[in-house]
Design a protein around this motif. Structure first.
Motif, PDB file in Angstrom:
ATOM      1  N   ARG A   1      72.242  58.955  42.829  1.00 33.23           N
ATOM      2  CA  ARG A   1      71.969  58.206  44.053  1.00 33.23           C
ATOM      3  C   ARG A   1      71.754  59.107  45.259  1.00 33.23           C
ATOM      4  NH1 ARG A   1      73.409  52.746  44.142  1.00 33.23           N
ATOM      5  NH2 ARG A   1      74.091  52.868  46.301  1.00 33.23           N
ATOM      6  N   GLY A   2      72.476  60.198  45.363  1.00 31.33           N
ATOM      7  CA  GLY A   2      72.318  61.074  46.517  1.00 31.33           C
ATOM      8  C   GLY A   2      72.872  60.439  47.781  1.00 31.33           C
TER       9      GLY A   2
ATOM     10  N   MET B   1      67.271  55.996  50.659  1.00 35.96           N
ATOM     11  CA  MET B   1      66.350  55.079  51.320  1.00 35.96           C
ATOM     12  C   MET B   1      64.914  55.612  51.307  1.00 35.96           C
ATOM     13  SD  MET B   1      67.995  52.367  52.225  1.00 35.96           S
ATOM     14  CE  MET B   1      68.896  52.596  50.685  1.00 35.96           C
ATOM     15  N   ALA B   2      64.762  56.926  51.507  1.00 36.84           N
ATOM     16  CA  ALA B   2      63.423  57.515  51.491  1.00 36.84           C
ATOM     17  C   ALA B   2      62.796  57.390  50.110  1.00 36.84           C
ATOM     18  CB  ALA B   2      63.493  58.977  51.922  1.00 36.84           C
ATOM     19  N   GLY B   3      63.579  57.603  49.056  1.00 37.08           N
ATOM     20  CA  GLY B   3      63.056  57.476  47.700  1.00 37.08           C
ATOM     21  C   GLY B   3      62.654  56.051  47.368  1.00 37.08           C
TER      22      GLY B   3
ATOM     23  N   ILE C   1      58.368  51.735  46.747  1.00 37.10           N
ATOM     24  CA  ILE C   1      57.750  50.459  47.129  1.00 37.10           C
ATOM     25  C   ILE C   1      56.341  50.680  47.663  1.00 37.10           C
ATOM     26  CG2 ILE C   1      57.925  48.512  48.735  1.00 37.10           C
ATOM     27  CD1 ILE C   1      60.962  48.832  48.604  1.00 37.10           C
ATOM     28  N   GLN C   2      56.152  51.674  48.519  1.00 39.17           N
ATOM     29  CA  GLN C   2      54.849  51.910  49.134  1.00 39.17           C
ATOM     30  C   GLN C   2      53.789  52.372  48.138  1.00 39.17           C
ATOM     31  OE1 GLN C   2      55.708  54.687  52.242  1.00 39.17           O
ATOM     32  NE2 GLN C   2      57.006  53.247  53.396  1.00 39.17           N
ATOM     33  N   ASN C   3      54.218  52.939  47.017  1.00 36.52           N
ATOM     34  CA  ASN C   3      53.266  53.417  46.010  1.00 36.52           C
ATOM     35  C   ASN C   3      53.216  52.520  44.780  1.00 36.52           C
ATOM     36  OD1 ASN C   3      52.292  56.241  47.017  1.00 36.52           O
ATOM     37  ND2 ASN C   3      54.513  56.250  47.348  1.00 36.52           N
TER      38      ASN C   3
ATOM     39  N   GLU D   1      70.438  48.646  45.098  1.00 35.18           N
ATOM     40  CA  GLU D   1      71.444  48.720  46.157  1.00 35.18           C
ATOM     41  C   GLU D   1      72.386  47.522  46.124  1.00 35.18           C
ATOM     42  OE1 GLU D   1      71.900  51.258  48.432  1.00 35.18           O
ATOM     43  OE2 GLU D   1      70.502  52.262  47.068  1.00 35.18           O
ATOM     44  N   ASN D   2      72.349  46.758  45.007  1.00 35.34           N
ATOM     45  CA  ASN D   2      73.209  45.582  44.846  1.00 35.34           C
ATOM     46  C   ASN D   2      72.993  44.553  45.953  1.00 35.34           C
ATOM     47  OD1 ASN D   2      74.530  46.559  42.491  1.00 35.34           O
ATOM     48  ND2 ASN D   2      75.822  47.867  43.776  1.00 35.34           N
TER      49      ASN D   2
END
Length: 408
Positions: free
Chosen positions: A344-345, A351-353, A358-360, A372-373
């Motif tokens: 998860r980091g 959030m960036a990942g 989603i954008q790609n 993220e539950n």
């Protein structure tokens, strides 16, 4: 009676006796050091070594903490099974155990005694419960070429198809298993011995072994009385917190051996952490040893943990569950861990990942929210992509150019 008799060396003076072979063990015996002096290693004693306890606790808890889900193959994808086997695996395998408790117990047995076993209770073709078994009370044997598990107190043995069995390392007969604690017994025994020595040293006020030099009394009883007098003098000095005590005229005390600092005990005990980490193929940073740790290599050790340790044990457990729960020919159902939790980091990187996914058009918004539950949202099950990302030379690109008033 000579000085050899005082030290008890006459019967093992192999250097002077040509009939006794001169080996490292016999040579060390001249100085009172024997291989039998190392503490006997059992599972209970091994767990008193902090590095062993940390390795077992960390690995068993990490494996039990992984989400474990059952899936059904449907069309071109898979869907998670609700209830039934999913409840047994991820919530409660039986009325007495939680899923986390059952799996942690199994992995504790794997990383100590070398084997984790559980019995599958069935009612017809349905799986009713999964019960952990004590590996010490379980005997694995072959009857008519088939593997069976005889459990203490049970009249009949369980067939292999009804027993979930995860060995640490199988022996050649495919029945017994190796124990990591037995395999690393020498390293663990050395850690125990150094811990005992350090405890005795500091419990004795930090006084190293001493030798009395000077005119020695004649006879064994006189020698014992002289040693008793010196010992009482040292104890009296420690009790009075005075560093000076009287010595008989012409006598002197000299240190024998090394104190822990000169003997590099700190370095030796730290090396034993690395040795125990090797037994479990575990990066030392997860045993709280940051001696050689930096920001970059600690991150690489984190990747090593997931790729070369956790993922391998997860795969072994998954295939054992798939074989025993669904049978060797089942192709429409399977069990799988979710390793995303270990990757998860931090929040910003996560959030960036997810945003890039989603954008790609790799993840739908609902799939990202599920990681993220978070609950799904309307129109969250569609794939989205940035509007500026279009094939080169397409009509969309040409229309966009025309709208800007550009001409060829």
């Amino acid at each position: 009676m000579g000085w050899r008799d005082w030290l008890g060396l006459e019967q093992r003076s192999s250097i002077e006796n040509p009939t006794v072979p001169v080996s490292s063990e016999n040579f060390l015996a001249l100085f009172g050091v024997q291989s039998g002096n190392l503490p006997h290693v059992t599972i209970d004693s091994a767990l008193t070594v902090p590095a062993v306890s940390a390795a077992v606790t960390f690995l068993s808890s990490s494996m039990a903490n992984l989400p474990l889900h059952a899936f059904r193959v449907k069309g071109e994808g898979s869907e998670r099974i609700r209830g039934g086997i999913q409840r047994l695996l991820n919530e409660a395998p039986n009325p007495e155990w939680t899923s986390f408790g059952w799996r942690k117990y199994m992995w504790q047995q794997v990383f100590t005694g070398g084997r984790g076993v559980s019995w599958i209770e069935r009612s017809g073709t349905s799986i009713v419960a999964i019960w952990p078994m004590d590996p010490v009370a379980t005997a694995v044997k072959r009857i008519g070429g088939r593997k069976f598990y005889a459990f203490e107190g049970k009249a009949a043995a369980y067939p292999a198809a009804d027993v979930i069995d995860v060995p640490y390392l199988l022996k050649r007969d495919q029945l017994g298993s190796y124990s990591p604690i037995a395999n690393g017994a020498k390293a663990i025994a050395l850690a125990l011995a150094m811990g005992d020595y350090a405890g005795d040293f500091f419990a004795g006020g930090g006084v190293p072994p001493l030798a009395l030099s000077g005119p020695l009394p004649q006879g064994p009883e006189a020698m014992k009385r002289a040693m008793g007098d010196i010992h009482r003098a040292i104890e009296a000095a420690k009790a009075s917190r005075k560093p000076v005590f009287p010595m008989p005229p012409g006598h002197d005390l000299k240190q024998v051996g090394f104190d822990p600092a000169k003997g590099q005990m700190t370095e030796a005990r730290r090396f034993q952490i690395e040795e125990i980490a090797r037994v479990y193929n575990l990066p030392p940073v997860f045993l709280q040893d940051l001696t050689h740790g930096t920001y970059s290599n600690s991150e690489q050790q984190d990747l090593h943990l997931v790729k070369h340790l956790i993922a391998q044990w997860a795969k072994a457990f998954e295939e054992e569950l798939n074989l025993k729960l669904f049978g060797p020919r089942a192709t429409n159902r399977y069990v799988e861990h979710n390793l995303d939790g270990l990757m998860r980091g931090d929040f910003a990187a996560r959030m960036a990942g997810l945003a890039q996914g989603i954008q790609n058009a790799i993840l739908t918004p609902d799939e990202a929210r599920a990681l993220e539950n978070r609950p799904p949202r309307p129109q969250g099950d569609q794939l989205y992509i940035q509007g500026a990302t279009v094939p080169l030379g397409s009509n969309v690109a040409a229309a966009d150019t025309a709208s800007n008033g550009d001409t060829a």
